[in-house]
Scaffold this active site. Structure first.
Site, PDB file in Angstrom:
ATOM      1  N   GLY A  82       0.809  -1.220   0.000  1.00 16.56           N
ATOM      2  CA  GLY A  82       0.000   0.000   0.000  1.00 16.56           C
ATOM      3  C   GLY A  82       0.837   1.262   0.000  1.00 16.56           C
ATOM      4  CB  SER A  83       4.198   2.036   0.022  1.00 16.95           C
ATOM      5  OG  SER A  83       3.968   1.513   1.285  1.00 16.95           O
ATOM      6  N   GLY A  84       2.578   2.273  -3.062  1.00 17.49           N
ATOM      7  CA  GLY A  84       2.864   2.686  -4.437  1.00 17.49           C
ATOM      8  C   GLY A  84       4.059   1.968  -5.031  1.00 17.49           C
ATOM      9  CG  LEU A  85       7.149   1.107  -2.973  1.00 17.93           C
ATOM     10  CD1 LEU A  85       8.126   0.698  -1.876  1.00 17.93           C
ATOM     11  CD2 LEU A  85       7.827   2.093  -3.918  1.00 17.93           C
ATOM     12  CB  SER A  88      -0.967  -6.260  -5.204  1.00 15.18           C
ATOM     13  OG  SER A  88      -1.196  -5.372  -6.262  1.00 15.18           O
ATOM     14  CG  ASP A 131       2.182  -1.342 -10.822  1.00 15.82           C
ATOM     15  OD1 ASP A 131       2.631  -0.388 -11.490  1.00 15.82           O
ATOM     16  OD2 ASP A 131       1.671  -1.209  -9.697  1.00 15.82           O
TER      17      ASP A 131
HETATM   18  O1  PMV Z   1       0.096   2.290  -6.225  1.00 15.94           O
HETATM   19  P1  PMV Z   1       0.451   1.149  -7.107  1.00 15.94           P
HETATM   20  O2  PMV Z   1       1.810   0.570  -6.807  1.00 15.94           O
HETATM   21  O3  PMV Z   1      -0.607   0.088  -7.152  1.00 15.94           O
HETATM   22  O4  PMV Z   1       0.586   1.735  -8.611  1.00 15.94           O
HETATM   23  C1  PMV Z   1      -0.553   2.198  -9.310  1.00 15.94           C
HETATM   24  C2  PMV Z   1      -0.162   2.879 -10.590  1.00 15.94           C
HETATM   25  C3  PMV Z   1      -1.344   3.544 -11.338  1.00 15.94           C
HETATM   26  O5  PMV Z   1      -0.795   4.185 -12.490  1.00 15.94           O
HETATM   27  C4  PMV Z   1      -2.018   4.593 -10.494  1.00 15.94           C
HETATM   28  C5  PMV Z   1      -2.374   2.515 -11.779  1.00 15.94           C
HETATM   29  C6  PMV Z   1      -1.929   1.584 -12.869  1.00 15.94           C
HETATM   30  O6  PMV Z   1      -2.583   0.546 -13.037  1.00 15.94           O
HETATM   31  O7  PMV Z   1      -0.937   1.865 -13.589  1.00 15.94           O
END
Ligand code: PMV
Length: 305
Positions: A82-85, A88, A131
């Site tokens: 849950g940190s944008g890395l 999942s 991702d």
């Molecule tokens: O926050 P994360 O690590 O799930 O990254 C999401 C990235 C987005 O561009 C916001 C969504 C996507 O599917 O690319």
């Protein structure tokens, strides 16, 4: 016969292009030196074999549950969730690869990536697929989803050494990636012209970033990060506490942006931070009691251990 496999896949940062990548604009992603590792062992029979072939049908949490019920299955991850890395996505890729391996199929990154993408779709609704792709292939990627059935990507070999970047934790977002992607979709429905304009500007920054990496045009990394962050704030994916923190970083001569989905009500996940003077940045983090993490970019994609 009992079989055992161990596979790991990396997390990622988005250097430029989060959110707009969902709408077909390009993004630059980099695999980092934080990984999700899965171990899968068991004797494959008709019943549990079906679990393995049906994987793409389930959401990630259900996949984990089914694997745990039918096999000896364990997960270890040093990617903060849950940190944008991309924690999942890394897990989806590692599971997809572990299943490929245990069922004796050919190691096919395209297939591993596609199954992980299907899991991501169940998890996030409308992911760009960036991702899971960076987690599968590793390195640095230029990524663009032209259509659901055509996702283009190309490995980038930087022509220069990237300066050291840090991750700084703004705190967990109270929203999920799915919530944040939906939030942007709603804003876009309400005011498509404005949102498209911001996303076009993000694309320009992403291209400048590419030229920076390839040493084709002179660009200042700090300016690219600062401009990128402003546009993400205009998209509405950054909380007020995160904005205030980023202004502090800028004030002491640094540059920071969110990486990933962001968050508006509480924290916004990790920031990518650049500062020519590391100590200044570390002092600021210490005064504000914020965790920092040094990261390496361009790490290997999914691999067996
Ligand atoms: O926050 P994360 O690590 O799930 O990254 C999401 C990235 C987005 O561009 C916001 C969504 C996507 O599917 O690319």
């Amino acid at each position: 016969m009992k079989k055992r496999v161990k596979v790991s896949a990396p997390g990622k940062v988005i250097l430029s292009g989060e959110h707009s990548v969902v709408y077909g604009y390009p993004a630059i992603l980099a695999a980092i030196d934080k990984r999700a590792t899965v171990e899968l062992a068991g004797t494959i029979s008709g019943t549990n074999g079906k679990v393995l072939t049906d994987l793409a049908k389930y959401r990630l949490d259900k996949v984990v549950k089914k694997l745990s019920e039918n096999f000896s299955f364990s997960i270890k991850s040093d990617i903060p969730s849950g940190s944008g890395l991309g924690s999942s996505a890394a897990l989806s890729v590692a599971i997809s690869a572990a299943v490929t391996k245990i069922t004796g199929q050919k190691w096919d990154p395209e297939k591993i990536n596609e199954i992980a993408y299907q899991m991501e779709k169940k998890h996030h609704g409308n992911p760009s697929g960036g991702d899971n792709t960076i987690s599968t292939y590793g390195g640095l990627l230029w990524y663009r989803k032209e259509a659901e059935g055509l996702k283009l990507f190309k490995s980038i070999t930087p022509k220069k050494r990237l300066p050291k970047l840090f991750l700084l934790d703004t705190g967990s977002p109270s929203e999920s990636t799915k919530d944040m992607v939906e939030l942007v979709a709603t804003s876009r429905q309400k005011n498509q012209k404005r949102m498209d304009k911001i996303m076009i500007q993000i694309e320009l920054i992403t291209k400048k970033f590419l030229h920076y990496l390839l040493n084709e045009k002179r660009a200042m990394l700090s300016e690219l990060i600062v401009e990128n962050q402003r546009l993400l704030e205009e998209l509405g994916v950054v909380s007020s506490s995160t904005k205030a923190l980023i202004r502090k970083i800028e004030k002491i001569g640094g540059a920071a942006k969110i990486t990933g989905a962001g968050g508006v009500k509480a924290g916004s996940g990790m920031l990518i931070v650049y500062h020519p003077n590391h100590q200044k940045l570390l002092n600021l983090a210490k005064t504000n009691r914020l965790a920092t993490l040094a990261i390496k970019l361009g790490e290997k994609g999914v691999q067996t251990q």
